[in-house]
Design a protein around this motif. Structure first.
Motif, PDB file in Angstrom:
ATOM      1  N   ASP A   1       1.522  -0.826   3.967  1.00 58.61           N
ATOM      2  CA  ASP A   1       1.397   0.608   4.244  1.00 58.61           C
ATOM      3  C   ASP A   1       2.130   1.479   3.248  1.00 58.61           C
ATOM      4  O   ASP A   1       2.216   2.698   3.422  1.00 58.61           O
TER       5      ASP A   1
ATOM      6  N   ASP B   1       5.325   1.771   2.399  1.00 59.18           N
ATOM      7  CA  ASP B   1       6.627   2.345   2.726  1.00 59.18           C
ATOM      8  C   ASP B   1       7.790   1.542   2.170  1.00 59.18           C
ATOM      9  O   ASP B   1       8.960   1.838   2.441  1.00 59.18           O
TER      10      ASP B   1
ATOM     11  N   LYS C   1       3.053  -4.049  11.403  1.00 56.36           N
ATOM     12  CA  LYS C   1       3.816  -3.230  10.470  1.00 56.36           C
ATOM     13  C   LYS C   1       5.311  -3.377  10.727  1.00 56.36           C
ATOM     14  O   LYS C   1       5.763  -3.423  11.877  1.00 56.36           O
TER      15      LYS C   1
ATOM     16  N   ASP D   1      -2.924  -0.320  -3.683  1.00 54.40           N
ATOM     17  CA  ASP D   1      -2.459  -0.854  -2.405  1.00 54.40           C
ATOM     18  C   ASP D   1      -3.003  -2.262  -2.211  1.00 54.40           C
ATOM     19  O   ASP D   1      -3.866  -2.739  -2.958  1.00 54.40           O
TER      20      ASP D   1
ATOM     21  N   ASP E   1      -2.727   3.124   3.797  1.00 60.62           N
ATOM     22  CA  ASP E   1      -1.685   3.329   4.799  1.00 60.62           C
ATOM     23  C   ASP E   1      -1.520   2.124   5.723  1.00 60.62           C
ATOM     24  O   ASP E   1      -0.893   2.220   6.779  1.00 60.62           O
TER      25      ASP E   1
END
Length: 451
Positions: A152, A154, A173, A206, A227
């Motif tokens: 995602d 982050d 996640k 990604d 995401d």
């Protein structure tokens, strides 16, 4: 009971092994790997992963043992020999293990996919290669494979789990501390996904997903929306009963291709990426009998990615060298233990080349096969590409230029050879390039002997 379950790692604990075919001949002018050395593990080793677990700079082993419901940790003595295994309990029937930093503290933790308990186990590293008690998180039905990477964007590493019975992929996640959110499931667009791999497939930065779907004889691609949510899966043909999928750049064009190990067609399929995360028709290469796992990395030091494949019924590993364009030479087979289920390639003895670690289901051990070709400091520095004849030529110059100036850099397989100017610190830099150019085109004064 063990014989009845011997196909557990490959066919998700519920498929009996069928008839046996003849493996291809294993002939080569020079063997690339030494004869195996075996180390004990737990009961029914299904999966092996190698990474530095205790922070001492060498690569250790983690082995998922399906029949003893634990993970064996074998610490490296720094030379590719290993200590007695230490076992840690996980869920029921762990058949896949993955190691990466999950809690952001700089050491590598463990995740296992537990087939019978429908969950994944997380074991946090104490920083020294010992582990805390496993914490379980729910996945789908019959999870057969776990992979961890940042999904995602982050900065922490999430989980992707292939669930064989529910025909989907679970995404868990990371909360940033090695705890995980409730699984979100995505249909795999195939029947019985037994392997999942995550990497950037469409070039947008990604990490996407690829699954090997055994019952539907294909692979599925799930593109990331950026995401950690995923688009609908798109299916592509592979061989018969693909058990494992691996993705890496095979043809040198900068995008990531696919390789699958096909259990019932005794071959591997190569699917080349069109550059956008779509794939061409599979091209198949024969390997041994009942291939169960495929791994790709540079094995012969020429800068492209080769293949290693475990052959479950032949008790060996097939190595297929890349011709540089994503086509492959005839497989050469090397002996493993009884019922090899998975293979992992990494430098285990610190000599700069990639060795093999194989989890052997039926013999309850791990086989280590040391790479022979890359013990390459044979008498003259400058053999940067480590060709077997120790010849210093234009190929070494090309390799060194690529390493120094073209990202991502491909490290020389033997730093002693690449340190042409004899820098005492062993640094490979522009001075070595200057020395090589001088030797090849100006003075022709031979480089120094190896240290």
């Amino acid at each position: 009971m063990k014989n009845a379950l011997r196909s557990a790692c490959i066919l998700a604990l519920w498929l009996a092994v069928g008839m046996t075919l003849v493996a291809p001949d294993a002939l080569a002018d020079e063997p690339l790997f030494a004869e195996r050395i075996d180390y004990g593990a737990g009961n029914g080793p299904c999966s092996v992963f190698s990474i530095d677990l205790d922070g001492d700079g060498d690569n250790d082993l983690a082995v998922a043992n399906a029949l003893s419901n634990n993970v064996s940790i074998l610490k490296n003595n720094s030379d590719g020999t290993f200590e007695t295994p230490v076992n840690y309990g996980v869920g029921t029937r762990p058949i896949s293990v993955f190691s990466i930093d999950l809690d952001g503290d700089g050491d590598n933790d463990l995740a296992t996919a537990n087939f019978d308990s429908d969950n994944v186990s997380i074991l946090r590293n104490n920083g020294d290669g010992t582990f805390q008690t496993a914490v379980a998180y729910g996945a789908g039905e019959d999870p057969a494979s776990v992979f961890s990477i940042d999904l995602d964007g982050d900065g922490d590493n999430d989980l992707a789990v292939a669930n064989a019975l529910s025909d989907n992929v679970s995404i868990l996640k990371n909360n940033g501390d090695g705890t995980f959110q409730t699984a979100v499931n995505y249909w795999a667009a195939g029947v019985r996904p037994t392997s999942v791999f995550s990497i950037d497939l469409d070039g947008d930065g990604d990490n996407d997903l690829a699954t090997a779907n055994s019952y539907s004889n294909g692979v599925s691609i799930l593109k990331n929306n950026g995401d950690g949510t995923f688009q609908s899966a798109v299916a592509y043909d592979a061989g018969v009963w693909p058990q494992s999928v691996f993705s890496i750049d095979l043809d040198g064009d900068g995008d990531n291709d696919l390789a699958t190990a096909n259990f019932y067609s005794d071959d591997i399929s190569i699917l080349k990426n069109n550059g956008d995360g779509t794939f061409g028709w599979p091209v198949n290469y024969a390997v041994g009998t009942r291939p169960s796992s495929v791994f790709s990395i540079d094995l012969d030091g020429d800068g492209d990615n080769d293949l290693a494949v475990t052959n479950f019924e032949a008790d060996n590993v097939s190595v297929l060298r890349n011709n540089g364009d994503g086509t492959f030479e005839t497989a050469v087979n090397y002996g493993a233990g009884d019922g090899p289920s998975t293979v992992f390639a990494i430098d285990l003895d610190g000599d700069g080349d990639n060795d093999l670690a194989v989890a052997n289901w039926s013999s309850d051990n791990v086989s280590i096969l040391f790479n022979l070709l890359m013990s390459c400091c044979k008498g003259i520095t400058g053999n940067v590409d480590c060709d077997p004849g120790d010849i210093v030529d234009i190929g070494d110059l090309t390799f060194l230029i690529r390493y120094l100036f073209i990202p991502p850099p491909t490290p020389p397989p033997c730093m002693e050879e690449a340190n042409i100017d004899g820098d005492e610190a062993g640094v490979v830099d522009i001075g070595d390039l200057t020395s090589l150019i001088d030797y090849l085109f100006i003075s022709q004064t031979p480089p120094a002997d190896c240290p």
